[in-house]
Design a protein around this motif. Structure first.
Motif, PDB file in Angstrom:
ATOM      1  N   GLN A 135       0.765  -1.358   0.097  1.00 43.44           N
ATOM      2  CA  GLN A 135       0.057   0.007  -0.030  1.00 43.44           C
ATOM      3  C   GLN A 135       0.854   1.295  -0.056  1.00 43.44           C
ATOM      4  OE1 GLN A 135      -3.308   0.799  -0.414  1.00 43.44           O
ATOM      5  NE2 GLN A 135      -2.504   2.689  -0.457  1.00 43.44           N
ATOM      6  N   GLU A 136       1.979   1.141   0.824  1.00 42.10           N
ATOM      7  CA  GLU A 136       2.892   2.556   0.799  1.00 42.10           C
ATOM      8  C   GLU A 136       3.520   2.615  -0.528  1.00 42.10           C
ATOM      9  OE1 GLU A 136       4.996   0.951   4.067  1.00 42.10           O
ATOM     10  OE2 GLU A 136       4.064   2.286   5.516  1.00 42.10           O
ATOM     11  N   ILE A 137       3.734   1.490  -1.158  1.00 40.11           N
ATOM     12  CA  ILE A 137       4.414   1.653  -2.503  1.00 40.11           C
ATOM     13  C   ILE A 137       3.518   2.169  -3.591  1.00 40.11           C
ATOM     14  CG2 ILE A 137       5.151   0.327  -4.569  1.00 40.11           C
ATOM     15  CD1 ILE A 137       6.515  -1.823  -2.692  1.00 40.11           C
ATOM     16  N   LEU A 138       2.092   2.016  -3.531  1.00 39.50           N
ATOM     17  CA  LEU A 138       1.264   2.518  -4.231  1.00 39.50           C
ATOM     18  C   LEU A 138       0.814   3.903  -3.931  1.00 39.50           C
ATOM     19  CD1 LEU A 138      -1.261  -0.561  -4.175  1.00 39.50           C
ATOM     20  CD2 LEU A 138      -0.181   0.389  -6.568  1.00 39.50           C
ATOM     21  N   ARG A 139       0.925   4.172  -2.774  1.00 42.07           N
ATOM     22  CA  ARG A 139       0.924   5.841  -2.386  1.00 42.07           C
ATOM     23  C   ARG A 139       1.971   6.546  -2.883  1.00 42.07           C
ATOM     24  NH1 ARG A 139       2.557   9.245   1.692  1.00 42.07           N
ATOM     25  NH2 ARG A 139       3.498   7.432   3.098  1.00 42.07           N
ATOM     26  N   ALA A 140       3.241   5.934  -2.712  1.00 42.23           N
ATOM     27  CA  ALA A 140       4.460   6.862  -3.278  1.00 42.23           C
ATOM     28  C   ALA A 140       4.348   6.733  -4.705  1.00 42.23           C
ATOM     29  CB  ALA A 140       5.723   5.846  -2.843  1.00 42.23           C
ATOM     30  N   THR A 141       3.928   5.960  -5.378  1.00 45.22           N
ATOM     31  CA  THR A 141       3.893   5.860  -6.851  1.00 45.22           C
ATOM     32  C   THR A 141       3.068   6.990  -7.451  1.00 45.22           C
ATOM     33  OG1 THR A 141       4.665   3.375  -6.887  1.00 45.22           O
ATOM     34  CG2 THR A 141       3.719   4.178  -8.918  1.00 45.22           C
ATOM     35  N   ALA A 142       1.836   6.887  -6.830  1.00 45.85           N
ATOM     36  CA  ALA A 142       0.861   7.896  -6.910  1.00 45.85           C
ATOM     37  C   ALA A 142       1.248   9.317  -6.748  1.00 45.85           C
ATOM     38  CB  ALA A 142      -0.416   7.663  -6.206  1.00 45.85           C
ATOM     39  N   GLU A 143       1.842   9.578  -5.825  1.00 45.73           N
ATOM     40  CA  GLU A 143       2.480  10.933  -5.302  1.00 45.73           C
ATOM     41  C   GLU A 143       3.580  11.382  -6.414  1.00 45.73           C
ATOM     42  OE1 GLU A 143       1.581  10.434  -0.508  1.00 45.73           O
ATOM     43  OE2 GLU A 143       3.617  10.408  -1.245  1.00 45.73           O
ATOM     44  N   SER A 144       4.404  10.409  -6.670  1.00 47.54           N
ATOM     45  CA  SER A 144       5.304  10.626  -7.555  1.00 47.54           C
ATOM     46  C   SER A 144       4.848  11.079  -9.326  1.00 47.54           C
ATOM     47  CB  SER A 144       6.392   9.522  -7.808  1.00 47.54           C
ATOM     48  OG  SER A 144       7.369   9.652  -8.868  1.00 47.54           O
ATOM     49  N   ALA A 145       3.853  10.164  -9.568  1.00 47.54           N
ATOM     50  CA  ALA A 145       3.196  10.286 -10.716  1.00 47.54           C
ATOM     51  C   ALA A 145       2.407  11.897 -10.944  1.00 47.54           C
ATOM     52  CB  ALA A 145       2.099   9.445 -11.028  1.00 47.54           C
ATOM     53  N   ALA A 146       1.853  12.325  -9.983  1.00 46.32           N
ATOM     54  CA  ALA A 146       1.442  13.375  -9.839  1.00 46.32           C
ATOM     55  C   ALA A 146       2.312  14.731  -9.770  1.00 46.32           C
ATOM     56  CB  ALA A 146       0.485  13.662  -8.589  1.00 46.32           C
ATOM     57  N   GLU A 147       3.347  14.575  -8.945  1.00 44.83           N
ATOM     58  CA  GLU A 147       4.033  15.666  -8.744  1.00 44.83           C
ATOM     59  C   GLU A 147       5.070  15.805  -9.807  1.00 44.83           C
ATOM     60  OE1 GLU A 147       8.050  17.267  -5.881  1.00 44.83           O
ATOM     61  OE2 GLU A 147       6.880  15.323  -5.427  1.00 44.83           O
ATOM     62  N   ASN A 148       5.564  14.711 -10.772  1.00 44.12           N
ATOM     63  CA  ASN A 148       6.449  14.501 -11.849  1.00 44.12           C
ATOM     64  C   ASN A 148       5.587  14.716 -13.105  1.00 44.12           C
ATOM     65  OD1 ASN A 148       9.266  13.983 -10.668  1.00 44.12           O
ATOM     66  ND2 ASN A 148       8.090  12.133 -10.000  1.00 44.12           N
ATOM     67  N   ALA A 149       4.352  14.751 -12.800  1.00 48.10           N
ATOM     68  CA  ALA A 149       3.565  15.223 -14.083  1.00 48.10           C
ATOM     69  C   ALA A 149       3.709  16.795 -14.433  1.00 48.10           C
ATOM     70  CB  ALA A 149       1.996  14.934 -14.036  1.00 48.10           C
ATOM     71  N   VAL A 150       3.586  17.560 -13.215  1.00 50.35           N
ATOM     72  CA  VAL A 150       3.831  19.020 -13.287  1.00 50.35           C
ATOM     73  C   VAL A 150       5.302  19.445 -13.686  1.00 50.35           C
ATOM     74  CG1 VAL A 150       3.727  21.044 -11.928  1.00 50.35           C
ATOM     75  CG2 VAL A 150       2.000  19.558 -11.837  1.00 50.35           C
ATOM     76  N   ASP A 151       6.349  18.762 -12.819  1.00 52.81           N
ATOM     77  CA  ASP A 151       7.583  19.043 -13.058  1.00 52.81           C
ATOM     78  C   ASP A 151       8.286  18.467 -14.429  1.00 52.81           C
ATOM     79  OD1 ASP A 151       7.703  20.118 -10.512  1.00 52.81           O
ATOM     80  OD2 ASP A 151       8.559  18.389  -9.391  1.00 52.81           O
TER      81      ASP A 151
END
Length: 302
Positions: free
Chosen positions: A117-133
């Motif tokens: 679950q923590e892997i999935l959360r980290a991946t979701a957060e990275s996908a969102a932040e890196n979409a902008v960056d």
């Protein structure tokens, strides 16, 4: 860019030692060298592609197109996210080591003890932040550069501005840490990246709801994302994740470990379910659709 930053960092630390003032000055110089060098290289390729008599069109134009594509990380971001998903075990309690390894390439937090679950959360957060960056911020500066060409194509254009932004983003990702000598050496690059990402991040906050929810919900979604994201110490990262959390319907935020340090990130879209593979696919789909919308709007305006 990464290789240049690495060598300049070693040189700066050898000269400045642990003296904060000299490290800050070195950070400013590294930032100036990398930004100006990257922008100049982009401008040179633009001249090569557009100015008659320098290079044939069959060489210059494809070179410019390839260089522009290199500044957008949509494909590599999607590939990295899908590699984490593919590495997750199909049975409960399976081996997570490969998924953790894949995740370690796209996040800065310690992944060694993360459960699924923590892997999935980290991946979701990275996908969102890196979409902008990695997608919308460089695309924004490309469009600004294209607008400048309407004034005069002798000005720095889309590639020069996009590569200048990528330089600031790379500086932030490599030096923007609040530990050791980097707490002084990386300040200039981190602050510049915050500044250059500020407006693209807010534009994503305003446009992402338009392709994900009924338009009448836009004010409520933007206000909710602003309220959640403002609690993050970063002026952009929290808001980037928050707008994706509300638009994709997935809860983000929580406790993260960075080396020996624990950081409690604000909870985003707390009323939504936790991250799962379907939520990650929704985030990737929203990024692809919004990128297309931005390009269509830009073509209409230009």
């Amino acid at each position: 860019m990464g290789s240049v930053i690495k060598h300049l960092r070693h040189l700066a630390e050898a000269i400045a030692g642990n003296r904060p003032v000299l490290l800050r000055v070195s950070g400013v110089l590294i930032t100036a060298v990398l930004i100006s060098g990257s922008g100049a290289m982009g401008w040179a390729i633009e001249r090569l592609a557009l100015q008659e008599g320098i290079a044939p069109a069959w060489l210059g134009i494809p070179m410019l197109v390839i260089a522009l594509a290199s500044a957008l990380a949509a494909g590599s971001l999607r590939h990295s996210i899908l590699k984490v998903l593919k590495a997750l075990p199909t049975d409960a309690g399976g081996d997570l080591s490969i998924a953790r390894l894949q995740l370690s390439w796209i996040v800065g937090r310690d992944v060694t003890q993360l459960n699924e679950q923590e892997i999935l959360r980290a991946t979701a957060e990275s996908a969102a932040e890196n979409a902008v960056d990695g997608v919308f911020a460089p695309l924004f500066w490309m469009l600004i550069g294209a607008g400048l060409w309407h004034v005069s194509n002798a000005w720095p254009g889309p590639l020069a501005l996009a590569w200048s932004f990528k330089a600031s983003s790379t500086l932030d990702s490599m030096l923007g840490y609040r530990q050791g000598t980097l707490q002084w050496l990386g300040t200039a690059g981190a602050r510049l990246d915050d500044l250059l990402t500020w407006l693209p991040c807010r534009l994503v906050m305003l446009t992402l709801p338009l392709i994900s929810k009924p338009w009448r919900q836009l004010p409520a979604l933007v206000m909710a994302a602003e309220q959640d994201g403002a609690l993050d110490h970063s002026p952009n990262a929290g808001r980037s994740e928050a707008i994706y959390a509300h638009c994709a319907g997935v809860r983000m935020g929580g406790r993260n470990r960075y080396g020996n340090r624990w950081v409690d990130k604000p909870l985003l879209a707390i009323d939504q379910p936790p991250a799962d593979p379907d939520a990650l696919q929704r985030i990737l789909a929203l990024t692809s659709w919004l990128e297309l919308v931005w390009i269509m709007i830009a073509l209409a305006l230009l």
